[in-house]
Design a protein around this motif. Structure first.
Motif, PDB file in Angstrom:
ATOM      1  N   LEU A   1      45.845  47.090  24.749  1.00 22.14           N
ATOM      2  CA  LEU A   1      45.766  45.981  25.509  1.00 22.14           C
ATOM      3  C   LEU A   1      44.484  46.023  26.540  1.00 22.14           C
ATOM      4  N   VAL A   2      43.658  46.647  26.332  1.00 17.79           N
ATOM      5  CA  VAL A   2      42.512  46.808  27.272  1.00 17.79           C
ATOM      6  C   VAL A   2      41.869  45.212  27.193  1.00 17.79           C
ATOM      7  N   GLY A   3      41.614  44.377  28.175  1.00 18.37           N
ATOM      8  CA  GLY A   3      41.075  43.258  28.394  1.00 18.37           C
ATOM      9  C   GLY A   3      41.959  42.205  27.897  1.00 18.37           C
ATOM     10  N   LYS A   4      43.368  42.425  27.689  1.00 24.68           N
ATOM     11  CA  LYS A   4      44.063  41.568  27.028  1.00 24.68           C
ATOM     12  C   LYS A   4      45.277  41.251  27.796  1.00 24.68           C
ATOM     13  N   GLY A   5      45.861  40.059  27.930  1.00 20.88           N
ATOM     14  CA  GLY A   5      47.320  40.033  28.555  1.00 20.88           C
ATOM     15  C   GLY A   5      48.181  40.969  28.119  1.00 20.88           C
TER      16      GLY A   5
ATOM     17  N   LYS B   1      60.074  47.357  32.175  1.00 26.88           N
ATOM     18  CA  LYS B   1      60.349  48.508  32.990  1.00 26.88           C
ATOM     19  C   LYS B   1      59.269  49.372  32.951  1.00 26.88           C
ATOM     20  N   ASP B   2      59.495  50.699  32.270  1.00 33.60           N
ATOM     21  CA  ASP B   2      58.426  51.704  32.100  1.00 33.60           C
ATOM     22  C   ASP B   2      57.366  51.377  31.190  1.00 33.60           C
ATOM     23  N   GLU B   3      57.634  50.376  30.270  1.00 30.48           N
ATOM     24  CA  GLU B   3      56.988  50.144  29.106  1.00 30.48           C
ATOM     25  C   GLU B   3      56.070  48.826  29.501  1.00 30.48           C
ATOM     26  N   ILE B   4      54.693  48.866  28.825  1.00 20.85           N
ATOM     27  CA  ILE B   4      53.959  47.593  28.733  1.00 20.85           C
ATOM     28  C   ILE B   4      53.912  47.090  27.483  1.00 20.85           C
TER      29      ILE B   4
ATOM     30  N   CYS C   1      50.291  48.723  23.516  1.00 23.84           N
ATOM     31  CA  CYS C   1      51.453  48.028  23.560  1.00 23.84           C
ATOM     32  C   CYS C   1      52.382  49.102  23.170  1.00 23.84           C
ATOM     33  N   ALA C   2      53.597  49.368  24.035  1.00 23.20           N
ATOM     34  CA  ALA C   2      54.788  50.353  23.567  1.00 23.20           C
ATOM     35  C   ALA C   2      55.206  50.204  22.226  1.00 23.20           C
ATOM     36  N   ARG C   3      55.300  49.230  21.767  1.00 23.88           N
ATOM     37  CA  ARG C   3      55.950  48.631  20.361  1.00 23.88           C
ATOM     38  C   ARG C   3      55.175  48.886  19.131  1.00 23.88           C
ATOM     39  N   CYS C   4      54.003  47.941  19.087  1.00 25.22           N
ATOM     40  CA  CYS C   4      52.869  47.934  18.062  1.00 25.22           C
ATOM     41  C   CYS C   4      51.635  48.891  18.251  1.00 25.22           C
TER      42      CYS C   4
END
Length: 279
Positions: A258-262, A267-270, A251-254
């Protein structure tokens, strides 16, 4: 009064006769031959005083009886050998007891330079390379069925050739795509680093080290921008046109994996679901 001069054995007068003087007195010829002459080992007759006598190991011979047992050649002035109580001239001894050259079928004379291999014998000058026909002598050679080759001829005739330099491969080497290479010739197409014993891959049939392949052809991680090669058990995640290493798909914030998660693209971040809901 005439002094007595008689044969010491038969006592007959020796005046006007041939005689032989021995330590114990003179002997007429018949008495000398009867008492002192040796018996010929060949013909068993006495060797008279007027015969040339030859002897060998306590055996005595008339000169004309001292002959080769095989060819009957006189041995009076010839070198000879005794084999099983038989006297043999050098030629007959060598013909019967010496080894024969496998190439020319002639006798290998004692003392001559020869080569022995696998139970066979050659004159030194007869042991030649089956290709260049030059004497092999003391050089290394390689047998091939009934032929023998010097090392340069064998390599030229039979050794595989390196795919790159076209020279003979005599030891070691690397096989790539069923083709032989010298170890020093099998290098990365990009940086020319030797690949023998190293992990590598290929592109368009050309070998590359992992570093060059990653820089030239591998996908780039959207997070760290480094190549995603998949080597060493590396896994990655793809989404639309973007790719991430497993450990970079966060996650770009925390920064939660995110492997195997929703996840939610922004934009350019997940983002993870929690961070996206705070927007």
């Amino acid at each position: 009064m005439t002094e007595c001069f008689d044969c010491d054995n038969c006592k007959e007068s020796l005046y006007g006769r041939k005689y032989i003087q021995m330590d114990n007195g003179p002997y007429c010829i018949p008495c000398y031959d009867a008492h002192f002459a040796n018996t010929c080992d060949e013909c068993k007759e006495l060797i008279g005083h007027d015969c040339r006598e030859l002897y060998y190991e306590d055996r005595h011979y008339h000169e004309h009886c001292f002959r080769c047992f095989r060819c009957d050649r006189s041995l009076a002035d010839e070198p000879f050998t005794c084999q099983d109580e038989e006297l043999l001239c050098n030629d007959c001894y060598c013909s019967e007891f010496s080894s024969k050259c496998i190439a020319c079928e002639k006798t290998v004379m004692p003392g001559s330079r020869k080569l022995e291999y696998n139970g066979q014998t050659w004159h030194e000058h007869c042991f030649i390379c089956s290709s260049c026909q030059q004497p092999i002598g003391s050089r290394s050679f390689i047998p091939d069925k009934k032929d023998y080759y010097c090392i340069p001829c064998y390599e030229s005739k039979f050794a595989p050739r390196c795919t790159r330099c076209k020279k003979s491969l005599t030891k070691g080497g690397v096989t790539y795509r069923d083709e032989p290479w010298h170890k020093e010739c099998f290098v990365c197409t990009g940086c020319k680093t030797p690949l023998a014993g190293q992990q590598f891959t290929s592109q368009d049939d050309n070998p590359y080290c992992i570093h060059c392949f990653g820089n030239l052809y591998a996908k780039k991680c959207s997070a760290c921008s480094k190549p995603i090669t998949g080597f060493g058990g590396g896994k990655y995640v793809s989404f639309e046109e973007r790719h991430w290493h497993h450990n970079c798909f966060n996650c770009a914030r925390c920064n939660t994996s995110l492997v195997g998660k929703g996840f939610i693209p922004d934009k350019d971040e997940i983002l993870c679901r929690d961070c996206s809901s705070d927007l």
